[in-house]
Design a protein around this motif. Sequence first.
Motif, mmCIF file in Angstrom:
data_model
loop_
_atom_site.group_PDB
_atom_site.id
_atom_site.type_symbol
_atom_site.label_atom_id
_atom_site.label_comp_id
_atom_site.label_asym_id
_atom_site.label_seq_id
_atom_site.Cartn_x
_atom_site.Cartn_y
_atom_site.Cartn_z
ATOM 1 N N GLN A 19 0.831 -1.214 0.000
ATOM 2 C CA GLN A 19 0.000 0.000 0.000
ATOM 3 C C GLN A 19 0.865 1.264 0.000
ATOM 4 O OE1 GLN A 19 -3.659 -0.260 2.515
ATOM 5 N NE2 GLN A 19 -2.821 -2.245 3.176
ATOM 6 N N ALA A 20 1.756 1.337 -0.974
ATOM 7 C CA ALA A 20 2.656 2.485 -1.083
ATOM 8 C C ALA A 20 1.989 3.685 -1.739
ATOM 9 C CB ALA A 20 3.896 2.090 -1.886
ATOM 10 N N PHE A 21 0.928 3.450 -2.528
ATOM 11 C CA PHE A 21 0.332 4.527 -3.323
ATOM 12 C C PHE A 21 -1.031 4.944 -2.796
ATOM 13 C CE2 PHE A 21 3.587 3.175 -6.228
ATOM 14 C CZ PHE A 21 3.939 4.331 -6.904
ATOM 15 N N ALA A 22 -1.225 6.270 -2.763
ATOM 16 C CA ALA A 22 -2.529 6.828 -2.424
ATOM 17 C C ALA A 22 -3.398 6.952 -3.668
ATOM 18 C CB ALA A 22 -2.351 8.205 -1.787
ATOM 19 N N TRP A 23 -2.760 7.085 -4.825
ATOM 20 C CA TRP A 23 -3.488 7.229 -6.101
ATOM 21 C C TRP A 23 -2.524 6.884 -7.223
ATOM 22 C CZ3 TRP A 23 -3.406 9.718 -10.801
ATOM 23 C CH2 TRP A 23 -4.619 9.831 -11.492
ATOM 24 N N THR A 24 -2.997 6.136 -8.209
ATOM 25 C CA THR A 24 -2.149 5.791 -9.348
ATOM 26 C C THR A 24 -2.851 6.136 -10.651
ATOM 27 O OG1 THR A 24 -2.973 3.507 -9.295
ATOM 28 C CG2 THR A 24 -0.879 3.948 -8.198
ATOM 29 N N ALA A 25 -2.061 6.584 -11.613
ATOM 30 C CA ALA A 25 -2.594 6.866 -12.945
ATOM 31 C C ALA A 25 -2.879 5.548 -13.648
ATOM 32 C CB ALA A 25 -1.586 7.689 -13.743
ATOM 33 N N PRO A 26 -3.990 5.441 -14.390
ATOM 34 C CA PRO A 26 -4.280 4.195 -15.090
ATOM 35 C C PRO A 26 -3.208 3.834 -16.104
ATOM 36 C CG PRO A 26 -5.792 5.964 -15.758
ATOM 37 C CD PRO A 26 -5.028 6.463 -14.578
ATOM 38 N N GLU A 27 -2.607 4.828 -16.723
ATOM 39 C CA GLU A 27 -1.504 4.617 -17.662
ATOM 40 C C GLU A 27 -0.867 5.962 -17.920
ATOM 41 O OE1 GLU A 27 -3.967 4.957 -21.846
ATOM 42 O OE2 GLU A 27 -3.497 2.982 -21.040
ATOM 43 N N PRO A 28 0.401 5.996 -18.392
ATOM 44 C CA PRO A 28 1.032 7.292 -18.691
ATOM 45 C C PRO A 28 0.212 8.085 -19.697
ATOM 46 C CG PRO A 28 2.649 5.517 -18.754
ATOM 47 C CD PRO A 28 1.297 4.865 -18.652
ATOM 48 N N ALA A 29 0.194 9.398 -19.527
ATOM 49 C CA ALA A 29 -0.519 10.259 -20.463
ATOM 50 C C ALA A 29 0.068 10.107 -21.867
ATOM 51 C CB ALA A 29 -0.417 11.718 -20.014
ATOM 52 N N PRO A 30 -0.743 10.273 -22.931
ATOM 53 C CA PRO A 30 -0.246 10.082 -24.305
ATOM 54 C C PRO A 30 1.010 10.882 -24.616
ATOM 55 C CG PRO A 30 -2.626 10.306 -24.299
ATOM 56 C CD PRO A 30 -2.180 10.582 -22.904
ATOM 57 N N ARG A 85 9.852 15.761 -15.393
ATOM 58 C CA ARG A 85 9.103 15.395 -16.597
ATOM 59 C C ARG A 85 9.831 15.893 -17.849
ATOM 60 N NH1 ARG A 85 3.349 14.225 -16.842
ATOM 61 N NH2 ARG A 85 2.855 15.435 -14.976
ATOM 62 N N ALA A 86 10.402 17.101 -17.767
ATOM 63 C CA ALA A 86 11.136 17.648 -18.902
ATOM 64 C C ALA A 86 12.389 16.828 -19.214
ATOM 65 C CB ALA A 86 11.523 19.099 -18.621
ATOM 66 N N ALA A 87 12.896 16.120 -18.193
ATOM 67 C CA ALA A 87 14.075 15.270 -18.398
ATOM 68 C C ALA A 87 13.710 13.871 -18.865
ATOM 69 C CB ALA A 87 14.880 15.188 -17.105
ATOM 70 N N GLY A 88 12.396 13.625 -19.089
ATOM 71 C CA GLY A 88 11.952 12.358 -19.646
ATOM 72 C C GLY A 88 11.314 11.399 -18.670
ATOM 73 N N ALA A 89 11.274 11.750 -17.372
ATOM 74 C CA ALA A 89 10.694 10.845 -16.372
ATOM 75 C C ALA A 89 9.169 10.930 -16.378
ATOM 76 C CB ALA A 89 11.239 11.174 -14.990
ATOM 77 N N LEU A 90 8.521 9.843 -15.955
ATOM 78 C CA LEU A 90 7.059 9.730 -16.007
ATOM 79 C C LEU A 90 6.483 9.553 -14.600
ATOM 80 C CD1 LEU A 90 6.904 7.077 -18.879
ATOM 81 C CD2 LEU A 90 6.942 9.571 -19.119
ATOM 82 N N PRO A 91 5.728 10.532 -14.090
ATOM 83 C CA PRO A 91 5.079 10.344 -12.788
ATOM 84 C C PRO A 91 3.915 9.365 -12.918
ATOM 85 C CG PRO A 91 4.435 12.454 -13.735
ATOM 86 C CD PRO A 91 5.457 11.861 -14.669
ATOM 87 N N VAL A 92 3.911 8.321 -12.088
ATOM 88 C CA VAL A 92 2.883 7.282 -12.215
ATOM 89 C C VAL A 92 1.866 7.292 -11.088
ATOM 90 C CG1 VAL A 92 4.367 5.762 -13.562
ATOM 91 C CG2 VAL A 92 4.336 5.548 -11.066
ATOM 92 N N GLY A 93 2.095 8.098 -10.048
ATOM 93 C CA GLY A 93 1.112 8.123 -8.978
ATOM 94 C C GLY A 93 1.591 8.922 -7.785
ATOM 95 N N LYS A 94 0.662 9.087 -6.825
ATOM 96 C CA LYS A 94 0.936 9.805 -5.587
ATOM 97 C C LYS A 94 1.172 8.787 -4.474
ATOM 98 C CE LYS A 94 0.813 13.608 -5.607
ATOM 99 N NZ LYS A 94 -0.279 14.571 -5.324
ATOM 100 N N THR A 95 2.292 8.928 -3.785
ATOM 101 C CA THR A 95 2.646 7.981 -2.733
ATOM 102 C C THR A 95 2.097 8.416 -1.384
ATOM 103 O OG1 THR A 95 4.761 9.119 -2.466
ATOM 104 C CG2 THR A 95 4.716 7.159 -3.894
ATOM 105 N N VAL A 96 1.853 7.432 -0.547
ATOM 106 C CA VAL A 96 1.257 7.659 0.773
ATOM 107 C C VAL A 96 2.178 8.517 1.640
ATOM 108 C CG1 VAL A 96 0.603 6.530 2.943
ATOM 109 C CG2 VAL A 96 -0.118 5.553 0.749
ATOM 110 N N THR A 97 1.583 9.460 2.338
ATOM 111 C CA THR A 97 2.288 10.283 3.313
ATOM 112 C C THR A 97 1.565 10.192 4.649
ATOM 113 O OG1 THR A 97 2.925 12.552 3.915
ATOM 114 C CG2 THR A 97 0.955 12.313 2.588
ATOM 115 N N ALA A 98 2.303 10.399 5.728
ATOM 116 C CA ALA A 98 1.637 10.628 7.007
ATOM 117 C C ALA A 98 0.754 11.865 6.873
ATOM 118 C CB ALA A 98 2.670 10.832 8.111
ATOM 119 N N GLU A 99 -0.252 11.971 7.696
ATOM 120 C CA GLU A 99 -1.204 13.072 7.631
ATOM 121 C C GLU A 99 -0.488 14.427 7.598
ATOM 122 O OE1 GLU A 99 -4.915 14.660 10.420
ATOM 123 O OE2 GLU A 99 -3.076 13.853 11.311
ATOM 124 N N PHE A 100 -0.665 15.148 6.486
ATOM 125 C CA PHE A 100 -0.042 16.455 6.279
ATOM 126 C C PHE A 100 1.456 16.418 6.579
ATOM 127 C CE2 PHE A 100 -4.493 17.626 6.448
ATOM 128 C CZ PHE A 100 -4.578 18.512 5.394
#
Length: 410
Positions: A19-30, A85-100
Motif C-alpha cells: 500500500q505504497a500509493f494513495a493514487w495511481t494513474a491508469p496509464e502514462p498520459a499520451p 518530466r522535462a528530463a523524460g521521467a514519467l510520474p505514475v502516482g501519488k505515494t502515501v504520506t503521514a497526515e499532512f
Amino acid sequence: MGCMQQLTKPAWTKEADIQAFAWTAPEPAPDAQAQAQTGQTLPLAGQTFGVKDVIDVQDMPTQFGCAGMPLQHRTWDATVVAQLRAAGALPVGKTVTAEFAYSAPGPTRNPWNLAHTPGGSSSGSAAAVAAGMVDFALGTQTGGSIVRPAAFCGVVGFKPSFGLVHRQGMLVTAETLDTIGWFTPDIASSAQLLSVITQSAPLLPRTPKKVAWAAALPGLLPEMQHLLAAVKKTLHAADIAVQDMSAQQHVLDALAHVHGLTVRYELARGMLGIASDHGHLLSPNLQNVIREGMAQDTASYWMTQQQRHALSHTWLHAVGDAELIIAPSTYGPAPVGLGTTGSSLPNRPWSVLGWPCVHVPLVCNAQGLPMGVQLIAKPAADADLLAMAQSIQALCADSAMLQGSACISA
C-alpha cells in the motif's frame, strides 16, 4: 552484501500488501508515452517515479494523507515534477504520506517485513522504491521524513541543502524546514537526479580525507552500535582521519530542541487555514500541535531562531576541516508495528541546520531488516556529499570488518 539486493518479486504485484500509493494513474498520459518513445537522449527517458502526496502533479489529486479532503485534480505540476518530466521521467502516482507530512501514519507497510513500519512521513515513496515499483520517488523532510524511511526500507534517501530544490506546488507547513528530496535504489541514481534538478554535472566518486564522527546519540540499539563501530574501523583501515565529535553532542541536542520549537510554531501557522476550514478532518494529535504552536508568541520564536543561528555557527566551527559528517540515521532497524513511524530525533539537528544529508544502506541484521548510516555535508556541498557517499559505501561493501559484524545477516 546479498541481503541488500533489490527485492525480486515482480513490480506492482506487491502493492496490495505494501500500500505504497494513495493514487495511481491508469496509464502514462499520451504525451508522456510519446516522450518516452522519442526522447531517448533525455537523461531520465522512460524512468517512472512516485510523488509524495503533498506535492502536486498535473491531472492527479493531492490529499495530503487526509482521506476526507476533496479529491481535486491539480491543473499543473509542482516545479520539481515539471523539471523531472522535462528530463523524460514519467510520474505514475501519488505515494502515501503521514497526515499532512507530520506524524499520523498512513497504511503503508515495510516491503522487507510487512509487520514493521516503513518510517515516515514519506512512507509510500520509500516503500515503492524498495519494492521496485518505480525507479525513484519524491519525498519531503521537515525532521526526518526522508532519511528515516530510507533507512527502514533499505534505499538511498537524499535530503538536499535547504532551499536548493524549488517548493512551488508543495504544501509548505514549516517554512524554514520543509525540503524536497528523493529516494533511489542507489547513490548514482540520486546523483543523476541532483544533476538534472540543479542543471549541473555529476561528480565522480571520491574518498574524503577527514570525516567528523557524530554517533554519540544516547539510546542507539546494540546492533546499530555494532554497525557504527565496524564502519569506523573501516574508515581507519582506509586511512581516513576520523574526528570525534562526542564532546559536541550537547550542540546537536540543543539543535534538536530548537527544531521542536520551530516546527510547532511554523506548522501551526502553515496549517491554520486548513485547520479553520477542515479542522474536523484532522487527527486529535495534529489539532493539538496546531493549538500548541499558535500559543507560542512571535518574540519567543525569533529568540529561538537567534539561538538556531548561533548554534549553527558553533557546529560549523566544531566540524572544522572535516569534509563529511557520519551519524546514525535511526536508533536501529525498522521497529515492529504500524502505529508510529519511528523517532526522527537522529535527523532533526541536520534538518534545522539545513545541511544536505543522505542515508546510505549497508547491511541487513539477523532478521533481514536493512540498516545503514547517515552522511551529512556542509551547506551547498550536495554533489560532493553524494560523490563521497559512493566511495564510503564501496569501502564498506568491501570491508571484512563489516562482513564479520554481528549485525550482518549470514
